[in-house]
Structure formats: C-alpha cells, structure tokens
Enzyme design. Structure first.
Site, PDB file in Angstrom:
ATOM      1  CB  CYS A   1     -25.600  -9.546  26.433  1.00 46.41           C
ATOM      2  SG  CYS A   1     -24.958  -8.629  25.046  1.00 46.41           S
TER       3      CYS A   1
ATOM      4  CG  ASN B   1     -27.301  -9.100  20.393  1.00 48.15           C
ATOM      5  OD1 ASN B   1     -27.919  -8.637  21.335  1.00 48.15           O
ATOM      6  ND2 ASN B   1     -26.110  -9.666  20.519  1.00 48.15           N
TER       7      ASN B   1
ATOM      8  CG  HIS C   1     -27.906 -12.515  24.904  1.00 44.56           C
ATOM      9  ND1 HIS C   1     -28.739 -11.519  24.458  1.00 44.56           N
ATOM     10  CD2 HIS C   1     -26.668 -12.204  24.427  1.00 44.56           C
ATOM     11  CE1 HIS C   1     -28.035 -10.655  23.741  1.00 44.56           C
ATOM     12  NE2 HIS C   1     -26.778 -11.047  23.704  1.00 44.56           N
TER      13      HIS C   1
HETATM   14  N1  ACO Z   1     -20.596  -7.643   5.906  1.00 48.99           N
HETATM   15  C1  ACO Z   1     -19.663  -8.097   5.068  1.00 48.99           C
HETATM   16  N2  ACO Z   1     -18.398  -8.341   5.450  1.00 48.99           N
HETATM   17  C2  ACO Z   1     -18.074  -8.124   6.731  1.00 48.99           C
HETATM   18  C3  ACO Z   1     -19.016  -7.647   7.668  1.00 48.99           C
HETATM   19  C4  ACO Z   1     -20.327  -7.395   7.208  1.00 48.99           C
HETATM   20  N3  ACO Z   1     -21.297  -6.956   8.013  1.00 48.99           N
HETATM   21  N4  ACO Z   1     -18.416  -7.534   8.863  1.00 48.99           N
HETATM   22  C5  ACO Z   1     -17.144  -7.925   8.699  1.00 48.99           C
HETATM   23  N5  ACO Z   1     -16.934  -8.270   7.423  1.00 48.99           N
HETATM   24  C6  ACO Z   1     -15.702  -8.740   6.780  1.00 48.99           C
HETATM   25  C7  ACO Z   1     -14.468  -8.326   7.520  1.00 48.99           C
HETATM   26  O1  ACO Z   1     -14.090  -7.015   7.175  1.00 48.99           O
HETATM   27  C8  ACO Z   1     -13.470  -9.352   7.037  1.00 48.99           C
HETATM   28  O2  ACO Z   1     -13.019  -8.990   5.766  1.00 48.99           O
HETATM   29  P1  ACO Z   1     -11.491  -9.275   5.321  1.00 48.99           P
HETATM   30  O3  ACO Z   1     -11.345 -10.779   5.355  1.00 48.99           O
HETATM   31  O4  ACO Z   1     -11.448  -8.701   3.956  1.00 48.99           O
HETATM   32  O5  ACO Z   1     -10.647  -8.574   6.326  1.00 48.99           O
HETATM   33  C9  ACO Z   1     -14.304 -10.605   6.883  1.00 48.99           C
HETATM   34  O6  ACO Z   1     -15.681 -10.166   6.810  1.00 48.99           O
HETATM   35  C10 ACO Z   1     -14.146 -11.557   8.023  1.00 48.99           C
HETATM   36  O7  ACO Z   1     -14.200 -10.804   9.226  1.00 48.99           O
HETATM   37  P2  ACO Z   1     -14.073 -11.474  10.603  1.00 48.99           P
HETATM   38  O8  ACO Z   1     -14.298 -10.449  11.682  1.00 48.99           O
HETATM   39  O9  ACO Z   1     -12.817 -12.303  10.658  1.00 48.99           O
HETATM   40  O10 ACO Z   1     -15.316 -12.436  10.500  1.00 48.99           O
HETATM   41  P3  ACO Z   1     -15.753 -13.582  11.430  1.00 48.99           P
HETATM   42  O11 ACO Z   1     -15.820 -14.816  10.681  1.00 48.99           O
HETATM   43  O12 ACO Z   1     -15.046 -13.574  12.734  1.00 48.99           O
HETATM   44  O13 ACO Z   1     -17.247 -13.116  11.707  1.00 48.99           O
HETATM   45  C11 ACO Z   1     -18.536 -12.184  13.471  1.00 48.99           C
HETATM   46  C12 ACO Z   1     -17.506 -11.923  12.391  1.00 48.99           C
HETATM   47  C13 ACO Z   1     -19.865 -12.572  12.828  1.00 48.99           C
HETATM   48  C14 ACO Z   1     -18.748 -10.902  14.261  1.00 48.99           C
HETATM   49  C15 ACO Z   1     -18.010 -13.349  14.331  1.00 48.99           C
HETATM   50  O14 ACO Z   1     -16.745 -13.053  14.849  1.00 48.99           O
HETATM   51  C16 ACO Z   1     -18.926 -13.652  15.435  1.00 48.99           C
HETATM   52  O15 ACO Z   1     -19.930 -14.290  15.240  1.00 48.99           O
HETATM   53  N6  ACO Z   1     -18.558 -13.200  16.641  1.00 48.99           N
HETATM   54  C17 ACO Z   1     -19.422 -13.232  17.775  1.00 48.99           C
HETATM   55  C18 ACO Z   1     -19.808 -11.849  18.044  1.00 48.99           C
HETATM   56  C19 ACO Z   1     -21.245 -11.714  18.346  1.00 48.99           C
HETATM   57  O16 ACO Z   1     -22.084 -12.501  18.017  1.00 48.99           O
HETATM   58  N7  ACO Z   1     -21.545 -10.670  19.010  1.00 48.99           N
HETATM   59  C20 ACO Z   1     -22.884 -10.450  19.392  1.00 48.99           C
HETATM   60  C21 ACO Z   1     -22.923  -9.279  20.218  1.00 48.99           C
HETATM   61  S1  ACO Z   1     -22.140  -9.534  21.729  1.00 48.99           S
HETATM   62  C22 ACO Z   1     -23.137 -10.504  22.585  1.00 48.99           C
HETATM   63  O17 ACO Z   1     -24.325 -10.373  22.516  1.00 48.99           O
HETATM   64  C23 ACO Z   1     -22.528 -11.503  23.388  1.00 48.99           C
END
Ligand code: ACO
Length: 352
Positions: free
Chosen positions: A116, A309, A279
C-alpha cells in the site's frame, strides 16, 4: 532550487465492474456489511488471460506520458510498484517497458515491493534521482491485479471483499519553479507484524518463521527446499491473510503521525492542506484520519466506493481522478499518505 514536479498523470481501471451483490454468489456476505465496514460499493476486475498487472500499468502510463507531452522514448527511468506482479520474477518494470514499446536499453527499471505504501516509496526514490540530476523523465507506476489471487470462498471474505484492480501512473520531471514540486517525503517501516497482513505462500520461507506443519514442509528429498507444497493448495493457503483489527488500529495511528511529520518539517499546518489523498484502504480509516487531523470534507479525496482498495495503485488513481474533477489546481498543497503491509507507511507533500 531543483525539485521534482508531476508533469503528467493517468489512470486506467478495467471495464468489468463487480458489485458487492455480485460477490454474494460466491461467499456468505452482504452489500450492507461491506458498505458499513469499508465504504466499498463495487470494484473493478481485470479480464483474466487478457490483462495483467503490467498491462494495466501500461494503459495508465500511456495516458500519463501523453499528458506530460513527451515521447515514450524520453523516459529515462521506470519505477513500478505492485504486490501482484505478473511473475515472481522478473518484476513488472521490464514488462511495462516492453509493452510500452520502449526499445532503448539506456534506462533502468526498478520494482518496488512496499504494498500500500509502494507509490509513496517510489515517489521518494524518484525524487532523490531527479534532485540529484540523475534522471529527467521518470515514469512511476502503481498497478494491481488482486482479482487473480483472492480466496472467493466464505473463509476468505474478510480480505476478498476489500480489494480491486487498477493502475495509476505519473511522469516526474525536474522543476526550478520557486516553491513548486515535491516538498518532502517520509518513509517508515516496522517488521514486527510482517505476517499480519501478508501473502505468505509461495515463498522461500520453508516454515522458518513458524508453522512448518501448517504449510506442509517435510523432508524435501533433495538438497533444496520446496516453494509450493501440496498442503498449501489443499488447505487454501495461497491467498492473502489480514488481521483486520490490528491493521485498523495501526493505520489510524500511523496515518496522522506521518502527515504531521511532513507538515512539521515544512512548517505547514493541516489548514494549509488543499487536498489529502490517503491510500484508499477503507473509508472508515480515511474518516478516522480526517477527524483526527480536523480536516474538512473538501480537503480529503475518497473514491474507494468505486474501486475498493487497489493497494499501490490507489493514490495515483485518486490523484488522476481528483485532477479530472478539478479538485487539484495550480499551486495547491497536496498531501499523500499511506499505511500498509510490512508494516510500512509514508507521506509526501507536493506543491502543484
Ligand atoms: N461479509 C460478512 N461478514 C464478514 C465478512 C464479510 N465480507 N468478513 C468478516 N465477516 C464477519 C466475521 O466472520 C465476523 O463474524 P463472527 O462475529 O460471526 O465471527 C464478523 O463479520 C466480524 O468480524 P471482524 O473481523 O471482527 O469485523 P471487524 O468489525 O473488525 O471488521 C474489517 C473487519 C472491515 C476488516 C475491519 O477490521 C477493518 O476495517 N480493518 C481494517 C483493515 C483494512 O481496511 N484493510 C485494508 C487493507 S490493508 C491496507 O490497505 C492498509
């Protein structure tokens, strides 16, 4: 004083648009979940077998070169940032050179693997070359074809829904114009959490960093090692993995830190920023950064809802669109910032 200016910008995104609803055919997810957590509505996927990361990059580069008003043979150095290269080696730089039809060999092609942050790392390297007088027309490209390396099962949904394909490019030249050009760049890295946002396999690690059994490394039966094991294929271990919550926590800390660092060095303030192009990691991360810096809506550019992304491509695509939309004008102070896998992060300030 010689500085680096952006002489031309271009971007290219593949035609195929994949909506959140489209993804529900392959995995247990929903438009509502994806939009609420990431801000993404749709993303573009390249046409498999017909497009590659280097061809996407080439299409963007052609536009940037045209907008710079130069001939492709005037390019004297290529920098290509990607995490989804056509081949494990050689890198995309030489493939783009060939695809562009640049036949002269007096130029170098450098491949950047900083995910990234790749575009900002590339910009910083290019800036040093230009200011030292080494090169006069550097082509810097960020391109990704994520769609070929994602896990489309429900197991992979946490990562797969976030990423999209696309490319952006800039032509960089020296300028003597007072106060114009790249004012400062800042690069950082911390390998402590290298595996928390990574594509581990295939690779030369042989289980060294742990998990020898998980990846199926056994007695290889020859003096070398094994790059891809049957277990990796059987257990679906050839896709990216992400500790989303850790990434979120680190990103919202490092983005503002590295932006303040650039402002402090140049004696500028957040109010002076005409446009921040972060980004495009996740809309919630960008919103958090905007709030933490106290920036108004018109000071921040987001287009993640359309493309997801696109890693190394996200900043140059956004710059190109912002310019087309009239959001970047002559003399504007542009701030670029990124955080990603490594972890690596960085920022740049550019007076347009
Ligand atoms: N659709 C539906 N449900 C989903 C999905 C999906 N695509 N992905 C995960 N879930 C579920 C999980 O299985 C979990 O279910 P459970 O409660 O039954 O176990 C639930 O949703 C919550 O999962 P978490 O991982 O705890 O969700 P969180 O609120 O943390 O959101 C996310 C996940 C969106 C990835 C968040 O952590 C985030 O925004 N992180 C930042 C990561 C990011 O933006 N990365 C970008 C790429 S890296 C970069 O460019 C820097």
């Amino acid at each position: 004083m010689k500085r680096t200016k952006i002489a031309g910008i271009g971007h290219y995104v593949p035609e195929k648009c994949v909506t959140n609803q489209d993804l529900t055919q392959y995995m247990d997810t929903s438009d509502e979940w994806i939009q609420e957590r990431t801000g993404i509505k749709e993303r573009r996927y390249a046409e498999n077998h017909k497009e590659t990361t280097s061809t996407l990059g080439t299409r963007a580069a052609e536009i940037a070169i045209e907008n710079a008003g130069i001939d492709k043979n005037e390019i004297d150095f290529i920098i290509f940032a990607t995490l989804s290269a056509d081949y494990f080696f050689p890198g995309c730089g030489v493939l783009l050179q060939r695809e562009l039809g640049i036949t002269k060999t007096e130029i170098g092609a450098l491949d950047i693997r900083n995910q990234c942050s790749g575009f900002i790392y590339g910009l910083s390297v290019a800036d040093q070359f230009i200011r030292s007088g080494m090169y006069k027309n550097i082509l810097l490209v960020g391109a990704e074809m994520h769609s070929m390396g994602l896990d489309f099962s429900t197991e992979g949904r946490g990562v797969t829904v976030i990423f999209g394909d696309g490319a952006g490019a800039v032509v960089l030249q020296p300028t003597e114009e007072e106060g114009k050009g790249v004012l400062t760049t800042h690069l950082h890295s911390d390998g402590t959490n290298a595996e928390e946002l990574a594509m581990i396999n295939p690779g030369s690690h042989g289980g060294y960093h742990g998990n020898k059994e998980k990846y199926g490394f056994e007695d290889d039966g020859h003096p070398g090692g094994i790059f891809v094991t049957q277990k990796m294929v059987d257990d679906n271990l050839l896709a990216p993995n992400m500790n989303g919550q850790l990434v979120f926590k680190k990103a919202v800390q490092k983005f503002p830190e590295v932006i303040h660092e650039a402002l402090n060095v140049t004696g500028l303030k957040t109010d002076d920023i005409d446009l921040l192009i972060p980004h495009q990691a996740n809309l919630r991360i960008s919103a958090f950064v905007q709030k933490s810096l106290g920036l108004k809506d018109h000071q921040v550019f987001n287009n993640i809802h359309k493309y997801g992304n696109t890693t190394a491509a996200s900043i140059p695509i956004a710059m190109s669109e912002a310019l087309q939309e009239g959001r970047i004008k002559e003399n504007d102070l542009l701030c670029l910032a990124a955080f990603g896998s490594g972890f690596t992060w960085g920022s740049a300030l550019i007076r347009m």
